[in-house]
Design a protein around this motif. Structure first.
Motif, PDB file in Angstrom:
ATOM      1  N   PRO A   1      24.316  -7.247  10.878  1.00 34.74           N
ATOM      2  CA  PRO A   1      24.295  -6.509  12.148  1.00 34.74           C
ATOM      3  C   PRO A   1      22.873  -6.112  12.520  1.00 34.74           C
ATOM      4  CG  PRO A   1      25.087  -5.098  10.380  1.00 34.74           C
ATOM      5  CD  PRO A   1      24.921  -6.471   9.793  1.00 34.74           C
ATOM      6  N   VAL A   2      22.687  -5.717  13.757  1.00 34.60           N
ATOM      7  CA  VAL A   2      21.411  -5.167  14.204  1.00 34.60           C
ATOM      8  C   VAL A   2      21.311  -3.752  13.639  1.00 34.60           C
ATOM      9  CG1 VAL A   2      20.111  -4.426  16.239  1.00 34.60           C
ATOM     10  CG2 VAL A   2      21.448  -6.522  16.326  1.00 34.60           C
ATOM     11  N   LYS A   3      20.156  -3.383  13.077  1.00 35.06           N
ATOM     12  CA  LYS A   3      20.025  -2.033  12.518  1.00 35.06           C
ATOM     13  C   LYS A   3      19.924  -0.976  13.617  1.00 35.06           C
ATOM     14  CE  LYS A   3      19.975  -3.122   8.128  1.00 35.06           C
ATOM     15  NZ  LYS A   3      21.339  -3.597   7.874  1.00 35.06           N
ATOM     16  N   SER A   4      19.145  -1.278  14.638  1.00 36.04           N
ATOM     17  CA  SER A   4      19.034  -0.358  15.764  1.00 36.04           C
ATOM     18  C   SER A   4      18.587  -1.132  16.987  1.00 36.04           C
ATOM     19  CB  SER A   4      18.033   0.772  15.461  1.00 36.04           C
ATOM     20  OG  SER A   4      16.738   0.238  15.273  1.00 36.04           O
ATOM     21  N   TYR A   5      18.859  -0.554  18.141  1.00 35.08           N
ATOM     22  CA  TYR A   5      18.519  -1.212  19.409  1.00 35.08           C
ATOM     23  C   TYR A   5      18.415  -0.124  20.462  1.00 35.08           C
ATOM     24  CZ  TYR A   5      19.296  -3.926  23.709  1.00 35.08           C
ATOM     25  OH  TYR A   5      19.202  -4.470  24.962  1.00 35.08           O
ATOM     26  N   GLY A   6      17.228   0.078  20.998  1.00 35.98           N
ATOM     27  CA  GLY A   6      17.040   1.171  21.960  1.00 35.98           C
ATOM     28  C   GLY A   6      17.427   2.485  21.313  1.00 35.98           C
ATOM     29  N   THR A   7      18.342   3.214  21.936  1.00 36.66           N
ATOM     30  CA  THR A   7      18.787   4.494  21.382  1.00 36.66           C
ATOM     31  C   THR A   7      20.005   4.326  20.476  1.00 36.66           C
ATOM     32  OG1 THR A   7      20.184   4.877  23.315  1.00 36.66           O
ATOM     33  CG2 THR A   7      17.939   5.777  23.387  1.00 36.66           C
ATOM     34  N   TRP A   8      20.469   3.103  20.294  1.00 33.40           N
ATOM     35  CA  TRP A   8      21.656   2.829  19.485  1.00 33.40           C
ATOM     36  C   TRP A   8      21.278   2.583  18.032  1.00 33.40           C
ATOM     37  CZ3 TRP A   8      26.500   2.355  22.006  1.00 33.40           C
ATOM     38  CH2 TRP A   8      26.438   2.344  23.408  1.00 33.40           C
ATOM     39  N   THR A   9      22.134   3.020  17.110  1.00 39.01           N
ATOM     40  CA  THR A   9      21.949   2.700  15.694  1.00 39.01           C
ATOM     41  C   THR A   9      23.280   2.215  15.127  1.00 39.01           C
ATOM     42  OG1 THR A   9      22.365   5.001  15.127  1.00 39.01           O
ATOM     43  CG2 THR A   9      20.045   4.306  15.243  1.00 39.01           C
ATOM     44  N   TYR A  10      23.190   1.429  14.079  1.00 41.47           N
ATOM     45  CA  TYR A  10      24.385   0.860  13.461  1.00 41.47           C
ATOM     46  C   TYR A  10      25.144   1.927  12.693  1.00 41.47           C
ATOM     47  CZ  TYR A  10      27.287  -2.371  10.776  1.00 41.47           C
ATOM     48  OH  TYR A  10      28.339  -3.041  10.218  1.00 41.47           O
ATOM     49  N   TYR A  11      26.427   2.066  12.975  1.00 42.64           N
ATOM     50  CA  TYR A  11      27.274   3.054  12.289  1.00 42.64           C
ATOM     51  C   TYR A  11      27.912   2.448  11.045  1.00 42.64           C
ATOM     52  CZ  TYR A  11      31.467   5.872  11.410  1.00 42.64           C
ATOM     53  OH  TYR A  11      32.462   6.600  10.819  1.00 42.64           O
ATOM     54  N   GLY A  12      28.444   1.252  11.191  1.00 40.60           N
ATOM     55  CA  GLY A  12      29.067   0.601  10.051  1.00 40.60           C
ATOM     56  C   GLY A  12      30.182  -0.326  10.488  1.00 40.60           C
ATOM     57  N   CYS A  13      30.819  -0.921   9.504  1.00 40.31           N
ATOM     58  CA  CYS A  13      31.934  -1.825   9.732  1.00 40.31           C
ATOM     59  C   CYS A  13      33.216  -1.030   9.548  1.00 40.31           C
ATOM     60  CB  CYS A  13      31.859  -2.970   8.724  1.00 40.31           C
ATOM     61  SG  CYS A  13      33.232  -4.128   8.826  1.00 40.31           S
ATOM     62  N   THR A  14      34.019  -0.922  10.589  1.00 38.36           N
ATOM     63  CA  THR A  14      35.249  -0.145  10.503  1.00 38.36           C
ATOM     64  C   THR A  14      36.460  -1.067  10.569  1.00 38.36           C
ATOM     65  OG1 THR A  14      35.445   0.199  12.896  1.00 38.36           O
ATOM     66  CG2 THR A  14      34.130   1.810  11.661  1.00 38.36           C
ATOM     67  N   LEU A  15      37.518  -0.657   9.903  1.00 36.03           N
ATOM     68  CA  LEU A  15      38.754  -1.427   9.908  1.00 36.03           C
ATOM     69  C   LEU A  15      39.607  -0.970  11.078  1.00 36.03           C
ATOM     70  CD1 LEU A  15      39.576  -1.219   6.099  1.00 36.03           C
ATOM     71  CD2 LEU A  15      38.491  -3.104   7.333  1.00 36.03           C
ATOM     72  N   ASP A  16      40.266  -1.917  11.749  1.00 40.93           N
ATOM     73  CA  ASP A  16      41.204  -1.551  12.799  1.00 40.93           C
ATOM     74  C   ASP A  16      42.294  -0.687  12.182  1.00 40.93           C
ATOM     75  OD1 ASP A  16      39.927  -2.914  14.738  1.00 40.93           O
ATOM     76  OD2 ASP A  16      41.410  -4.502  14.971  1.00 40.93           O
ATOM     77  N   ASN A  17      42.617   0.401  12.857  1.00 46.02           N
ATOM     78  CA  ASN A  17      43.719   1.245  12.436  1.00 46.02           C
ATOM     79  C   ASN A  17      44.940   0.779  13.203  1.00 46.02           C
ATOM     80  OD1 ASN A  17      45.608   3.260  12.091  1.00 46.02           O
ATOM     81  ND2 ASN A  17      44.074   4.869  11.938  1.00 46.02           N
ATOM     82  N   LEU A  18      45.842   0.086  12.517  1.00 41.92           N
ATOM     83  CA  LEU A  18      46.945  -0.567  13.220  1.00 41.92           C
ATOM     84  C   LEU A  18      47.848   0.421  13.943  1.00 41.92           C
ATOM     85  CD1 LEU A  18      47.748  -3.345  10.621  1.00 41.92           C
ATOM     86  CD2 LEU A  18      46.390  -3.485  12.703  1.00 41.92           C
ATOM     87  N   SER A  19      47.966   1.647  13.421  1.00 36.81           N
ATOM     88  CA  SER A  19      48.847   2.607  14.064  1.00 36.81           C
ATOM     89  C   SER A  19      48.253   3.153  15.360  1.00 36.81           C
ATOM     90  CB  SER A  19      49.161   3.767  13.116  1.00 36.81           C
ATOM     91  OG  SER A  19      47.965   4.411  12.736  1.00 36.81           O
ATOM     92  N   SER A  20      46.923   3.204  15.435  1.00 40.06           N
ATOM     93  CA  SER A  20      46.324   3.783  16.647  1.00 40.06           C
ATOM     94  C   SER A  20      45.454   2.787  17.402  1.00 40.06           C
ATOM     95  CB  SER A  20      45.512   5.035  16.291  1.00 40.06           C
ATOM     96  OG  SER A  20      44.561   4.731  15.308  1.00 40.06           O
ATOM     97  N   GLY A  21      45.565   1.515  17.052  1.00 39.66           N
ATOM     98  CA  GLY A  21      44.841   0.507  17.810  1.00 39.66           C
ATOM     99  C   GLY A  21      43.382   0.405  17.425  1.00 39.66           C
TER     100      GLY A  21
END
Length: 104
Positions: free
Chosen positions: A7-27
């Protein structure tokens, strides 16, 4: 040696949070999908979410961008490397996985 796609580490004011798993119950957690693109990159997704006024950007399946202001309750960061799908717009970068999001 070839560097593995990442992933990109940072871009402008954005920073990488991480890889999250889809929560099937809440989309997906991020509500607005900008649709699939054959030229998707993390930067394109962040620019798009920024233009719509959202604070979070997430990429899934290598080609789909999602935007939102909060992650769904129960969203967890993955310990396993599941966000390994390369971006359709830049094969040196990852854009999530089949049911996981690279979140910025």
């Amino acid at each position: 040696a070839t560097r593995a796609p990442a992933p990109v580490k940072s871009y402008g004011t954005w920073t990488y949070y991480g890889c999250t798993l889809d929560n099937l119950s809440s989309g997906d957690g991020l509500i607005l999908s900008t649709g699939a693109s054959s030229s998707m990159t993390p930067q394109l997704c962040m620019d798009t979410c920024n233009a719509y006024g959202y604070a979070l950007a997430g990429l899934e399946r290598g080609n789909t961008c999602y935007c939102g202001n909060t992650l769904a309750s129960g969203t967890v960061k993955s310990i396993n490397p599941v966000c390994t799908t390369t971006c359709t717009g830049n094969s040196a970068l990852t854009c999530g996985g089949s049911s996981s999001l690279d979140v910025y």
